[in-house]
Scaffold this motif. Structure first.
Motif, mmCIF file in Angstrom:
data_model
loop_
_atom_site.group_PDB
_atom_site.id
_atom_site.type_symbol
_atom_site.label_atom_id
_atom_site.label_comp_id
_atom_site.label_asym_id
_atom_site.label_seq_id
_atom_site.Cartn_x
_atom_site.Cartn_y
_atom_site.Cartn_z
ATOM 1 N N LYS A 17 16.479 -4.516 -2.285
ATOM 2 C CA LYS A 17 17.160 -5.229 -1.179
ATOM 3 C C LYS A 17 16.222 -5.384 0.007
ATOM 4 C CE LYS A 17 22.147 -4.662 -1.239
ATOM 5 N NZ LYS A 17 23.198 -3.707 -0.917
ATOM 6 N N THR A 18 15.524 -4.314 0.335
ATOM 7 C CA THR A 18 14.597 -4.351 1.473
ATOM 8 C C THR A 18 13.483 -5.347 1.182
ATOM 9 O OG1 THR A 18 15.057 -2.013 1.775
ATOM 10 C CG2 THR A 18 13.180 -2.890 2.986
ATOM 11 N N LYS A 19 12.969 -5.291 -0.050
ATOM 12 C CA LYS A 19 11.868 -6.193 -0.425
ATOM 13 C C LYS A 19 12.315 -7.656 -0.306
ATOM 14 C CE LYS A 19 8.404 -6.848 -3.985
ATOM 15 N NZ LYS A 19 7.837 -6.370 -5.238
ATOM 16 N N ALA A 20 13.521 -7.941 -0.789
ATOM 17 C CA ALA A 20 14.041 -9.318 -0.726
ATOM 18 C C ALA A 20 14.185 -9.751 0.735
ATOM 19 C CB ALA A 20 15.382 -9.399 -1.451
ATOM 20 N N ALA A 21 14.644 -8.850 1.597
ATOM 21 C CA ALA A 21 14.816 -9.185 3.017
ATOM 22 C C ALA A 21 13.460 -9.461 3.676
ATOM 23 C CB ALA A 21 15.535 -8.041 3.729
ATOM 24 N N LEU A 22 12.440 -8.756 3.227
ATOM 25 C CA LEU A 22 11.091 -8.989 3.781
ATOM 26 C C LEU A 22 10.557 -10.345 3.301
ATOM 27 C CD1 LEU A 22 9.470 -5.453 3.250
ATOM 28 C CD2 LEU A 22 10.016 -6.511 5.452
ATOM 29 N N LEU A 23 10.776 -10.638 2.007
ATOM 30 C CA LEU A 23 10.235 -11.879 1.428
ATOM 31 C C LEU A 23 10.790 -13.125 2.113
ATOM 32 C CD1 LEU A 23 10.051 -10.954 -2.365
ATOM 33 C CD2 LEU A 23 8.139 -11.594 -0.870
ATOM 34 N N VAL A 24 12.033 -13.048 2.579
ATOM 35 C CA VAL A 24 12.652 -14.181 3.280
ATOM 36 C C VAL A 24 11.825 -14.560 4.510
ATOM 37 C CG1 VAL A 24 14.687 -14.792 4.687
ATOM 38 C CG2 VAL A 24 14.984 -13.650 2.480
ATOM 39 N N LYS A 25 11.139 -13.574 5.078
ATOM 40 C CA LYS A 25 10.382 -13.814 6.322
ATOM 41 C C LYS A 25 8.946 -14.251 6.067
ATOM 42 C CE LYS A 25 12.803 -10.393 9.119
ATOM 43 N NZ LYS A 25 12.607 -9.293 10.029
ATOM 44 N N THR A 43 0.870 -1.196 0.000
ATOM 45 C CA THR A 43 0.000 0.000 0.000
ATOM 46 C C THR A 43 0.896 1.232 0.000
ATOM 47 O OG1 THR A 43 -0.031 0.356 2.392
ATOM 48 C CG2 THR A 43 -1.666 -1.193 1.522
ATOM 49 N N PRO A 44 0.300 2.427 -0.189
ATOM 50 C CA PRO A 44 1.112 3.652 -0.142
ATOM 51 C C PRO A 44 1.902 3.805 1.163
ATOM 52 C CG PRO A 44 -1.045 4.136 -1.057
ATOM 53 C CD PRO A 44 -1.090 2.703 -0.590
ATOM 54 N N MET A 45 1.388 3.234 2.275
ATOM 55 C CA MET A 45 2.076 3.392 3.567
ATOM 56 C C MET A 45 3.520 2.884 3.521
ATOM 57 S SD MET A 45 1.029 1.867 7.322
ATOM 58 C CE MET A 45 -0.066 3.127 7.905
ATOM 59 N N ILE A 46 3.730 1.783 2.802
ATOM 60 C CA ILE A 46 5.071 1.180 2.828
ATOM 61 C C ILE A 46 5.697 1.122 1.430
ATOM 62 C CG2 ILE A 46 4.629 -0.147 4.938
ATOM 63 C CD1 ILE A 46 4.447 -2.633 3.023
ATOM 64 N N LYS A 47 5.112 1.904 0.526
ATOM 65 C CA LYS A 47 5.546 1.917 -0.875
ATOM 66 C C LYS A 47 7.062 2.147 -1.000
ATOM 67 C CE LYS A 47 4.601 5.386 -4.339
ATOM 68 N NZ LYS A 47 5.438 6.380 -3.801
ATOM 69 N N ASP A 48 7.562 3.114 -0.214
ATOM 70 C CA ASP A 48 8.971 3.492 -0.362
ATOM 71 C C ASP A 48 9.908 2.326 -0.100
ATOM 72 O OD1 ASP A 48 8.186 5.918 -1.076
ATOM 73 O OD2 ASP A 48 8.690 6.925 0.829
ATOM 74 N N PHE A 49 9.664 1.590 1.021
ATOM 75 C CA PHE A 49 10.637 0.522 1.225
ATOM 76 C C PHE A 49 10.393 -0.716 0.387
ATOM 77 C CE2 PHE A 49 8.376 -1.349 4.868
ATOM 78 C CZ PHE A 49 7.988 -0.263 5.633
ATOM 79 N N LEU A 50 9.215 -0.847 -0.200
ATOM 80 C CA LEU A 50 9.022 -1.972 -1.129
ATOM 81 C C LEU A 50 9.696 -1.685 -2.468
ATOM 82 C CD1 LEU A 50 5.349 -3.163 -0.526
ATOM 83 C CD2 LEU A 50 7.463 -4.175 0.305
#
Ligand SMILES: NC(=O)c1ccc[n+]([C@@H]2O[C@H](COP(=O)([O-])OP(=O)(O)OC[C@H]3O[C@@H](n4cnc5c(N)ncnc54)[C@H](O)[C@@H]3O)[C@@H](O)[C@H]2O)c1
Length: 252
Positions: free
Chosen positions: A203-211, A192-199
């Protein structure tokens, strides 16, 4: 779920001009509810209502800042004037500032508390009276997995979401005898727009996907599906609960 599970019901969704709130508003309308689309920007809310009407539903756009108690009282009054009652409240509006606590300006701390906690509580306070006299109601609070575990640089956000999980249980206890169900949904990482920037940062997105065992970032519709269930009578025997919708994040 029955396609018209919410026929004849009236719902208010806060923070519904975009993101998760918009998906919830569209979904509840698709299931037959008349939906009040409430948010800071009325024009954006009107666009969502147009979508609802385009799909054959009924809606009302309202400017609502949930930090302003008078506006909440006004929104409740206008909803009753237009649709006669309020069956469902989805407390979705929320904000996030990420910063180390010792560096965070106190005005930001106050703002997160004012929106995520005080505003959410006041919305519940002002719809409960009508729900009690109708002997019917569904309140769904949008919490977060950050209410269960720490989330990077989000101390106050985590505190507000933990508090929503807690008040959900207490209100269930207080309101059960009026046939008012109070539940929460705890989203994981939702696009969503709330977390658009870090998605946008690969690198950040890949680190999130691992979880995330499900292997993808969540969609607003994933949350809307859970809310539609908790707003319907198919969840009649569920109250005080928090349904985690996180692709498995909390299991890792
Ligand atoms: N996106 C995620 O990953 C995620 C994860 C967990 C929980 N959540 C929660 O889901 C809810 C919706 O978030 P989102 O991701 O769609 O964010 P978003 O920023 O896209 O939407 C939030 C909406 O709340 C509205 N809002 C903010 N302050 C308000 C106020 N004072 N009064 C009325 N409306 C106000 C905004 O205008 C916006 O439309 C929030 O409570 C958020 O904490 C989101």
């Amino acid at each position: 779920m029955n396609k018209y599970a919410l026929a004849g019901k009236v719902a208010i969704v806060t923070g519904a001009r975009r993101g998760i709130g918009k998906a919830i508003a569209l979904r509840l309308a698709r299931d037959g509810a008349k939906v009040v689309v409430a948010d800071l920007d009325k024009e954006d809310c009107e666009k969502v209502v147009k979508e609802i009407e385009g799909a054959g539903g009924e809606g009302l756009a309202l400017k609502l800042d949930i930090t302003n108690e008078e506006e909440i009282i006004g929104a409740v009054r206008k909803t009753k004037e237009k649709f006669g009652k309020i069956d469902i409240l989805v407390n979705n509006a929320g904000i996030l500032f990420q910063e180390e606590l010792d560096k965070m300006d106190t005005s930001k701390i106050d703002k997160i508390l004012a929106v995520n906690l005080r505003g959410t509580i006041l919305c519940a306070k002002h719809v409960i009276l009508g729900m009690k006299s109708n002997n019917y109601g569904k309140i769904v609070n949008i919490a977060s997995i950050a209410g269960f575990v720490g989330y990077d640089l989000s101390s106050i956000y985590c505190a507000t979401k933990g508090a929503l999980i807690s008040i959900t249980k207490e209100l269930a206890l207080e309101l059960g005898k009026y046939k008012i169900n109070v539940n929460a949904v705890a989203p994981g990482v939702i696009e969503t727009p709330m977390i658009k920037d870090f998605l946008e940062d690969e690198k950040t997105k890949a680190a999130l996907l691992v979880k995330i065992p499900c292997g993808r970032i969540g969609k607003p519709e994933d949350i809307a599906n859970a809310v539609a269930f908790l707003a319907s009578d198919e969840s009649e025997y569920i109250t005080g609960d928090t349904l985690v919708v996180d692709g498995g994040w909390l299991t890792v």
